[in-house]
Design an enzyme around this catalytic site. Structure first.
Site, PDB file in Angstrom:
ATOM      1  N   ARG A   1       0.837  -1.214   0.000  1.00  7.46           N
ATOM      2  CA  ARG A   1       0.000   0.000   0.000  1.00  7.46           C
ATOM      3  C   ARG A   1       0.870   1.263   0.000  1.00  7.46           C
ATOM      4  NH1 ARG A   1      -0.776   4.745   2.219  1.00  7.46           N
ATOM      5  NH2 ARG A   1      -0.172   3.824   4.209  1.00  7.46           N
TER       6      ARG A   1
ATOM      7  N   CYS B   1       9.391   9.396  -1.697  1.00  6.88           N
ATOM      8  CA  CYS B   1       8.898  10.476  -0.864  1.00  6.88           C
ATOM      9  C   CYS B   1       8.290  11.546  -1.773  1.00  6.88           C
ATOM     10  CB  CYS B   1      10.044  11.062  -0.040  1.00  6.88           C
ATOM     11  SG  CYS B   1       9.518  12.431   0.997  1.00  6.88           S
TER      12      CYS B   1
ATOM     13  N   ASN C   1       9.830   4.944   2.788  1.00  5.04           N
ATOM     14  CA  ASN C   1       9.759   4.012   3.917  1.00  5.04           C
ATOM     15  C   ASN C   1      11.075   3.267   4.140  1.00  5.04           C
ATOM     16  OD1 ASN C   1       6.764   4.021   4.511  1.00  5.04           O
ATOM     17  ND2 ASN C   1       6.742   3.487   2.341  1.00  5.04           N
TER      18      ASN C   1
HETATM   19 MG    MG Z   1       5.277   5.687   4.733  1.00  6.61          MG
END
Ligand code: MG
Length: 300
Positions: A10, A238, A247
């Site tokens: 996700r 990002c 992440n």
């Molecule tokens: Mg994240």
């Protein structure tokens, strides 16, 4: 035991430009489900037009439910509103994630609502989810810093954490959305948080944008946090720093835990295989230094 919440399918894919087929996403989740992960965030039930990568949420979750639903794994999904919730629970979603942030500028840009308004919008979802025994996880974006407002004060994080716990979430995920948190800040914010809320209901969600994710995770561990969000292979970028890392990679978190003698329940070869599969599909290399070394040498 350290719990890792895998957010690659996700959070990771949402920030990848290449739109994948449902079959590829399912294959990725299926491979992840072999690795020992206990929680894999599947998708987001947003309007297909708003985030094209999540446009197949119904089809994808149905496959996951049908073929992987028997496994002892949580498959949480994001729901932005009541309509999304109803679609999700009709498909058998047992855990949902709700989003807010500590910054009004951030929520206004993202969902056209103030932080308080995001909580107003959640109310009807929460009421129904509680009645239907669907677990709720609360995501707090911009906990340490905001792309528009800069450094965020701890008082905002405390306020939003309290709002989420008052709603009845089982856990909050504290997000360093733009990867600006630094160890001293992380330590002082967690110290403050844990005097107000139970530490076992807090997860940390770090981004490695400025290379501080693992250091921040180590500090969080020292403060007693045992749940971390991460994405396989460091999938995702990002949106606030073009071309930058997003992440923290699950493999890097795994390696840190392993080096400290902390159990994650994850088999690294299975996890690395899932990451390799999906990185090839989105046509990019991993951001994870550990994974690069592991794939090149076949050794930990
Ligand atoms: Mg994240």
């Amino acid at each position: 035991m350290i719990k890792i919440v895998e957010v690659g399918p996700r959070d990771g894919l949402q920030n990848e430009k290449t739109i994948l087929t449902t079959d590829d996403k399912f294959q990725f989740i299926s491979m992840l489900s072999e690795s020992g992960l206990s929680s894999i965030e599947v998708t987001s039930f947003v309007k297909p037009t708003s985030i094209p990568q999540m446009g197949d949420a119904i089809e994808l979750f149905s496959k996951v439910q049908r073929d992987l639903g028997h496994k002892k794994i949580s498959f949480p999904c994001l729901v932005p509103n009541l309509q999304g919730y109803i679609t999700a629970r009709d498909l058998g979603v047992k855990e949902i994630a709700l989003f807010s942030a500590t910054s009004d500028s951030f929520t206004k840009k993202n969902v056209n609502a103030t932080v308080d308004e995001t909580f107003e919008r959640m109310k009807e979802v929460v009421e129904l989810a509680k009645k239907e025994n669907v677990l709720i996880r609360g995501y707090i974006s911009t906990a340490f810093g905001c792309p528009y407002e800069g450094k965020m004060d701890i008082s905002k994080l405390l306020k939003i954490s309290e709002k989420f716990f008052n709603l009845g979430v089982y856990e909050i995920s504290i997000g360093d959305t733009i990867g600006v948190a630094v160890p001293n800040q992380v330590r002082s914010y967690i110290k403050e948080l844990k005097t107000n809320f139970p530490i076992n209901k807090m997860a940390m969600h770090f981004h490695d944008t400025r290379g501080m994710a693992l250091t921040n995770i180590l500090v969080s561990l020292e403060e007693g946090v045992t749940t971390f969000d991460s994405s396989a292979g460091g999938l995702g970028g990002c949106p606030y720093a073009k071309g930058a890392t997003g992440n923290v990679a699950t493999e890097d978190v795994w390696y840190l835990m392993q080096s400290l003698g902390l159990e994650t329940g994850i088999s690294i070869d299975k996890l690395a295989a899932a990451s390799k599969f999906i990185l090839d599909k989105v046509n990019r290399n991993t951001e994870s230094k550990f994974l690069r070394a592991y794939l090149n040498t076949g050794k930990v």
